[in-house]
Design a protein around this motif. Structure first.
Motif, short mmCIF file in Angstrom:
data_model
loop_
_atom_site.label_atom_id
_atom_site.label_comp_id
_atom_site.label_asym_id
_atom_site.label_seq_id
_atom_site.Cartn_x
_atom_site.Cartn_y
_atom_site.Cartn_z
N UNK A 1 0.82 -1.22 0.00
CA UNK A 1 0.00 0.00 0.00
C UNK A 1 0.86 1.27 0.00
N UNK A 2 1.89 1.30 0.84
CA UNK A 2 2.75 2.47 0.93
C UNK A 2 3.48 2.72 -0.38
N UNK A 3 3.89 1.64 -1.03
CA UNK A 3 4.55 1.79 -2.33
C UNK A 3 3.58 2.34 -3.37
N UNK A 4 2.33 1.92 -3.31
CA UNK A 4 1.34 2.45 -4.25
C UNK A 4 1.16 3.95 -4.05
N UNK A 5 1.16 4.40 -2.80
CA UNK A 5 1.02 5.83 -2.54
C UNK A 5 2.21 6.60 -3.13
N UNK A 6 3.41 6.04 -2.99
CA UNK A 6 4.61 6.66 -3.59
C UNK A 6 4.50 6.71 -5.10
N UNK A 7 4.06 5.59 -5.70
CA UNK A 7 3.98 5.51 -7.15
C UNK A 7 2.97 6.49 -7.74
N UNK A 8 1.89 6.73 -7.04
CA UNK A 8 0.87 7.65 -7.55
C UNK A 8 1.46 9.02 -7.85
N UNK A 9 2.42 9.46 -7.04
CA UNK A 9 3.05 10.77 -7.23
C UNK A 9 3.92 10.80 -8.49
N UNK A 10 4.38 9.63 -8.93
CA UNK A 10 5.29 9.56 -10.08
C UNK A 10 4.56 9.46 -11.41
N UNK A 11 3.29 9.07 -11.38
CA UNK A 11 2.45 9.16 -12.57
C UNK A 11 2.45 8.01 -13.55
N UNK A 12 2.57 6.73 -13.13
CA UNK A 12 2.36 5.65 -14.11
C UNK A 12 0.89 5.61 -14.53
N UNK A 13 0.60 5.01 -15.68
CA UNK A 13 -0.79 4.96 -16.15
C UNK A 13 -1.64 4.01 -15.33
N UNK A 14 -1.05 2.89 -14.93
CA UNK A 14 -1.78 1.88 -14.15
C UNK A 14 -0.90 1.41 -13.01
N UNK A 15 -1.49 1.28 -11.82
CA UNK A 15 -0.79 0.71 -10.67
C UNK A 15 -1.61 -0.47 -10.16
N UNK A 16 -0.97 -1.61 -9.99
CA UNK A 16 -1.63 -2.78 -9.42
C UNK A 16 -0.84 -3.23 -8.20
N UNK A 17 -1.50 -3.30 -7.06
CA UNK A 17 -0.84 -3.75 -5.84
C UNK A 17 -0.60 -5.25 -5.93
N UNK A 18 0.59 -5.69 -5.56
CA UNK A 18 1.05 -7.05 -5.81
C UNK A 18 0.11 -8.14 -5.30
N UNK A 19 -0.39 -7.99 -4.09
CA UNK A 19 -1.20 -9.06 -3.50
C UNK A 19 -2.70 -8.74 -3.47
N UNK A 20 -3.08 -7.58 -4.01
CA UNK A 20 -4.47 -7.15 -3.87
C UNK A 20 -5.44 -8.08 -4.59
N UNK A 21 -5.20 -8.30 -5.89
CA UNK A 21 -6.17 -9.06 -6.68
C UNK A 21 -6.24 -10.52 -6.24
N UNK A 22 -5.08 -11.12 -5.91
CA UNK A 22 -5.10 -12.51 -5.45
C UNK A 22 -5.83 -12.63 -4.11
N UNK A 23 -5.68 -11.63 -3.25
CA UNK A 23 -6.38 -11.64 -1.96
C UNK A 23 -7.88 -11.50 -2.15
N UNK A 24 -8.29 -10.63 -3.08
CA UNK A 24 -9.72 -10.48 -3.36
C UNK A 24 -10.30 -11.76 -3.93
N UNK A 25 -9.54 -12.43 -4.80
CA UNK A 25 -10.01 -13.69 -5.39
C UNK A 25 -10.23 -14.75 -4.31
N UNK A 26 -9.28 -14.86 -3.37
CA UNK A 26 -9.42 -15.83 -2.28
C UNK A 26 -10.63 -15.48 -1.42
N UNK A 27 -10.80 -14.16 -1.13
CA UNK A 27 -11.95 -13.74 -0.33
C UNK A 27 -13.26 -14.08 -1.03
N UNK A 28 -13.32 -13.89 -2.37
CA UNK A 28 -14.53 -14.22 -3.12
C UNK A 28 -14.85 -15.71 -2.99
N UNK A 29 -13.84 -16.55 -3.19
CA UNK A 29 -14.06 -17.99 -3.12
C UNK A 29 -14.45 -18.41 -1.70
N UNK A 30 -13.85 -17.75 -0.69
CA UNK A 30 -14.19 -18.08 0.70
C UNK A 30 -15.66 -17.75 0.99
#
Length: 586
Positions: A502-531
């Motif tokens: 999360x902290x790295x994403x906040x840093x990256x937002x200031x630098x201006x990439x077009x897309x930012x994806x947090x490393x464990x976010x989507x896999x965690x959401x997928x596990x939560x959905x299946x649970x």
């Protein structure tokens, strides 16, 4: 009064002007800002153009830069991590001090330079490396958190701890004597102060910052941070320990605080300016007259000091099973003399342990050894690069058009490349780890060798013509650097960056990439959905919960990016609010 103020402004303008001229020149020559500051000090100091005077007074003010720097370093480490480093700190660190100090003292005695008691103090003072120089050098190259960076830091930390016994030993060795029990009293005082700092820091510092932050004044917050650093450093200095050690301890106590990133941001400008002033003051102390009069002794002494320290630290590192490249780079980075030795030389002269001439010669040797460090580092870097699992036979990237560039071929890079390749996208994959590259070749993947954080490597891979550049390197600093250089030179290129947390994403937002994806976010959401589905919840309800989480999580992230980490606490509480079967919040 007006004349005094005018003189102060002239002195300040001279400092700033010298740094503004020399630092960019040295950076362009790829020699680093530290050497630029040192050169500025030599040029404008009393032994150069004589535009600035009173190097001793400047040195004491500039020491605050080292104090702030160690505080920022402490913010990156928690007490638990320090405990995990205890073997390196008290193993390699203690061995380095003991062996290096003894060898240098023996060399002084054998050469007949000074008697054994004085040689012992001189030897152990020269065993110290420059904490400010070495840490800033590694920080500038984003290597502070590497394996060799951690080992080097452990040695430096032990050296800071070793300050008090060496200072306490000077009057005894000089034959001045001390009151009976003075050593025991000094040790008890140091222990008591450190214990008090840990207790107050553990249970009080976070509350103080929370109270100040609630006022909404950023200036008051920055002033509080600076005040705490100064207070802790003065307390530790009063106890006879290094002020920098006290500042580091204060930083480590705040490492797990929710305010640590805000503190670091507020202190950074002061740290940078004062640390630059510190290196300028070191350059001012370089007595060119002494070097001219005794140049064979000074140059030979500096080369000898660097050689002895490098060989000893390399040997000890290997004995303690450090990798060869780690041992080489640690030895090169810590090969110089340290700023603490100036304090010992001054105390030694006042105690009649050293003559003025001896102290001046040793100070010149130490300063010159600092200037030799970049040479040692570049030589070590070349040696380790050549033997880094050897990149011989590995190809560099080739430019193409309408392709995707994937930088970092670890777990995420491999999966991304397979998905894109399956969709018919032409891919250039880059990694700087020869082991990753050869492992990928076993499974039929073509990965090119290179540091994807460097613009020239990305341009060689056709960054200007790429449809997308996907950054998924192991180190957050490398991702940040790649985004920065790409945005500066290729502002319209499509950049997708993987944030490590999360902290790295906040840093990256200031630098201006077009897309930012947090490393464990989507896999965690997928596990939560299946649970949730496995627990019998309706699919539409599960999807509503996930979308609600995404919305609140994004709002919290934006609030934290704008107002600090505490800004998202109300939203975080909403995320953990449970609802009953009627949809009402209990």
């Amino acid at each position: 009064m007006a004349a005094t103020e005018s003189d102060f402004l002239i002195q300040s303008a001279t400092y700033l002007g010298a740094a503004a001229i020399t630092v960019p020149v040295f950076n362009r020559l790829k020699l680093g800002s530290i050497l630029g500051f040192l050169a500025a000090g030599v040029a404008v100091g009393p032994f150069g153009l004589n535009l600035l005077h009173q190097p001793e007074g400047v040195f004491h003010i500039a020491e605050l830069g080292v104090v702030l720097f160690l505080f920022v370093v402490g913010l990156e480490l928690s007490l638990s991590r320090l405990w995990s480093m205890r073997k390196q700190i008290f193993g390699l660190g203690a061995a380095q001090m003991a062996v290096t100090g003894s060898v240098i003292a023996w060399l002084f005695v054998m050469a007949g330079v000074m008697p054994a008691p004085a040689a012992a103090i001189a030897g152990f003072s020269l065993a110290f490396s420059s904490t400010a120089f070495a840490l800033q050098w590694m920080k500038d190259r984003h290597e502070l958190n590497t394996e060799y960076g951690t080992q080097s830091f452990s040695v430096l930390l032990f050296q800071d701890i070793a300050v008090i016994p060496l200072l306490a030993a000077v009057p005894f060795v000089a034959g001045i004597g001390a009151e009976e029990g003075a050593g025991l009293e000094a040790g008890a005082k140091a222990f008591g102060v450190i214990a008090l700092i840990i207790i107050v820091g553990k249970f009080g510092l976070d509350r103080v910052f929370r109270l100040v932050a609630s006022s909404g004044s950023r200036e008051a917050f920055a002033a509080t941070a600076l005040f705490i650093v100064a207070l802790v450093s003065l307390a530790v200095g009063w106890a006879g320990l290094s002020m920098a050690l006290g500042a580091f301890l204060a930083g480590a106590l705040l490492a797990e605080s929710s305010f640590k990133h805000q503190i670091e941001t507020d202190i950074e400008p002061f740290r940078g300016l004062l640390l630059g002033l510190f290196f300028i003051s070191i350059g001012m102390r370089l007595d060119l007259g002494v070097i001219a009069s005794f140049w064979p002794m000074v140059i030979g002494g500096a080369i000898g000091l660097v050689a002895v320290k490098s060989v000893i630290l390399y040997g000890l590192s290997r004995l303690m099973r450090a990798k060869r490249d780690v041992a080489i780079k640690s030895a090169a980075t810590l090969s110089q003399g340290g700023e603490f030795s100036f304090v010992v030389f001054t105390l030694g002269v006042s105690s009649a342990l050293f003559t003025d001439a001896q102290a001046s010669l040793m100070a010149a040797i130490v300063t010159l050894s600092m200037m030799l460090t970049p040479v040692m580092y570049f030589a070590a870097n070349r040696m380790t690069r050549e033997e880094d699992e050897s990149a011989d036979g590995l190809d560099g990237p080739e430019a193409r058009r309408d392709h995707a560039i994937i930088v970092g071929f670890g777990r995420m890079g491999q999966i991304i490349s397979q998905v894109l390749g399956n969709a018919g996208v032409d891919i250039i994959a880059i990694d700087r780890n020869p082991g990753h590259i050869r492992n990928a070749e076993r499974f039929g993947f073509k990965v090119y060798y290179g540091d994807g954080a460097r613009l020239d490597i990305l341009e060689a891979a056709g960054a200007a013509e790429a449809k997308a550049i996907i950054l998924c390197m192991d180190h957050p600093d490398s991702v940040n650097l790649a985004v920065t250089v790409l945005r500066e030179k290729l502002p319209n290129v499509n950049i997708l960056a993987v944030a490590h947390d999360r902290l790295h994403e906040i840093e990256l937002r200031k630098l201006g990439p077009d897309v930012i994806v947090r490393e464990t976010l989507e896999s965690s959401i997928l596990i939560a959905r299946e649970a949730l589905l496995s627990m019998g919840l309706d699919a539409s309800e599960v999807e509503d919960s996930i979308q609600g989480f995404r919305k609140l999580d994004r709002e919290r992230l934006l609030a934290q990016a704008d107002h600090g980490l505490d800004a998202g606490r109300p939203l975080l509480r909403q995320l953990y609010t449970r609802r009953d079967t009627t949809g009402k919040t209990p």
